[in-house]
Design a protein around this motif. Structure first.
Motif, mmCIF file in Angstrom:
data_model
loop_
_atom_site.group_PDB
_atom_site.id
_atom_site.type_symbol
_atom_site.label_atom_id
_atom_site.label_comp_id
_atom_site.label_asym_id
_atom_site.label_seq_id
_atom_site.Cartn_x
_atom_site.Cartn_y
_atom_site.Cartn_z
ATOM 1 N N GLU A 1 -6.318 -7.315 14.203
ATOM 2 C CA GLU A 1 -5.782 -8.477 13.503
ATOM 3 C C GLU A 1 -6.800 -9.040 12.508
ATOM 4 O OE1 GLU A 1 -2.757 -10.074 16.991
ATOM 5 O OE2 GLU A 1 -4.873 -10.677 17.064
ATOM 6 N N ARG A 2 -8.059 -9.113 12.933
ATOM 7 C CA ARG A 2 -9.095 -9.617 12.018
ATOM 8 C C ARG A 2 -9.229 -8.723 10.794
ATOM 9 N NH1 ARG A 2 -11.932 -10.191 16.958
ATOM 10 N NH2 ARG A 2 -13.381 -8.542 16.340
ATOM 11 N N LYS A 3 -9.161 -7.417 10.985
ATOM 12 C CA LYS A 3 -9.277 -6.469 9.863
ATOM 13 C C LYS A 3 -8.151 -6.696 8.856
ATOM 14 C CE LYS A 3 -10.346 -2.281 7.934
ATOM 15 N NZ LYS A 3 -10.083 -2.519 6.533
ATOM 16 N N VAL A 4 -6.942 -6.893 9.337
ATOM 17 C CA VAL A 4 -5.808 -7.148 8.440
ATOM 18 C C VAL A 4 -6.085 -8.403 7.610
ATOM 19 C CG1 VAL A 4 -3.357 -7.770 8.328
ATOM 20 C CG2 VAL A 4 -4.117 -5.972 9.894
ATOM 21 N N VAL A 5 -6.532 -9.472 8.265
ATOM 22 C CA VAL A 5 -6.797 -10.729 7.559
ATOM 23 C C VAL A 5 -7.931 -10.544 6.549
ATOM 24 C CG1 VAL A 5 -7.580 -13.120 7.813
ATOM 25 C CG2 VAL A 5 -5.883 -12.186 9.402
ATOM 26 N N HIS A 6 -9.020 -9.896 6.946
ATOM 27 C CA HIS A 6 -10.140 -9.654 6.018
ATOM 28 C C HIS A 6 -9.660 -8.898 4.775
ATOM 29 C CE1 HIS A 6 -13.299 -11.283 8.494
ATOM 30 N NE2 HIS A 6 -13.151 -10.381 9.461
ATOM 31 N N ASP A 7 -8.803 -7.901 4.956
ATOM 32 C CA ASP A 7 -8.302 -7.113 3.828
ATOM 33 C C ASP A 7 -7.481 -7.967 2.871
ATOM 34 O OD1 ASP A 7 -9.556 -4.877 4.890
ATOM 35 O OD2 ASP A 7 -7.705 -3.952 5.622
ATOM 36 N N VAL A 8 -6.614 -8.821 3.396
ATOM 37 C CA VAL A 8 -5.779 -9.684 2.553
ATOM 38 C C VAL A 8 -6.650 -10.697 1.807
ATOM 39 C CG1 VAL A 8 -3.929 -11.421 2.547
ATOM 40 C CG2 VAL A 8 -3.721 -9.377 3.977
ATOM 41 N N VAL A 9 -7.629 -11.253 2.488
ATOM 42 C CA VAL A 9 -8.535 -12.222 1.869
ATOM 43 C C VAL A 9 -9.329 -11.559 0.738
ATOM 44 C CG1 VAL A 9 -10.573 -13.678 2.260
ATOM 45 C CG2 VAL A 9 -8.672 -13.709 3.905
ATOM 46 N N ALA A 10 -9.842 -10.363 0.986
ATOM 47 C CA ALA A 10 -10.607 -9.649 -0.033
ATOM 48 C C ALA A 10 -9.746 -9.339 -1.259
ATOM 49 C CB ALA A 10 -11.185 -8.358 0.549
ATOM 50 N N GLU A 11 -8.486 -8.939 -1.023
ATOM 51 C CA GLU A 11 -7.567 -8.663 -2.138
ATOM 52 C C GLU A 11 -7.349 -9.901 -2.991
ATOM 53 O OE1 GLU A 11 -3.814 -6.969 -0.988
ATOM 54 O OE2 GLU A 11 -4.787 -5.333 0.105
#
Length: 169
Positions: A138-148
């Protein structure tokens, strides 16, 4: 480095990940047989890791949901067991991702919405936004969206209370 050797490395990596997927599929098929649960197994390579999903028609979907658990905890355990089965065969640690009945895909969409709301709040307020505790997926998904979105994020805390903090640009 020749052009052929430049292409050989990614092809070799893809072959290795496909092999991981095949080993995982064999392991999971045995598990489904033992549990007397119907389902098909889809294998893919996504984001530099093997991705395996157990899918079923509606008559078997309910049985597959038991393999997910209320909040994905059974799915997480099965993923770890499957990774261990792959490691036992290959001798190398696996980062394989397992999904069952689209649970992770649905969760990924929910988490993207949570991330977008945190991004909007961080941009509007200028303050960092701490989210609820999440598992590593779940954290990885959020980090990816934030980075985008061009913002930064970090994971803070210790399991099981590890969470993402979204920081304004």
């Amino acid at each position: 480095m020749t052009e052929n050797s430049a292409h050989a490395a990614p092809q070799e990596e893809t072959r290795r990940l496909e092999e991981e997927g095949e080993i995982a599929a064999d392991y999971l098929e045995e598990l489904l047989d033992i549990a007397d649960i119907g389902g098909d197994i889809d294998i893919d390579v996504e984001h530099g890791r093997a991705a395996v999903e157990i899918v079923a028609d509606q008559s078997d979907e309910r049985a597959l949901r038991r393999l997910v658990g209320a909040e994905g905890e059974v799915l997480d355990a099965l993923q770890e067991l499957t990774r261990l089965a792959v490691q036992a065969k290959t001798g190398e640690r696996s980062r394989l991702m397992l999904d069952i009945a689209g649970f992770r895909a649905g969760r990924r969409a929910e988490l993207a919405e949570v991330a977008r709301a945190a991004i909007a709040e961080a941009k509007a307020s200028g303050n960092e936004v701490a989210l609820e505790p999440m598992n590593p997926f779940e954290r990885k998904v959020v980090h990816d969206v934030v980075a985008e979105a061009g913002l930064t994020s970090d994971s803070e805390g210790v399991e099981p209370n590890r969470h993402v903090v979204v920081r304004p640009a």
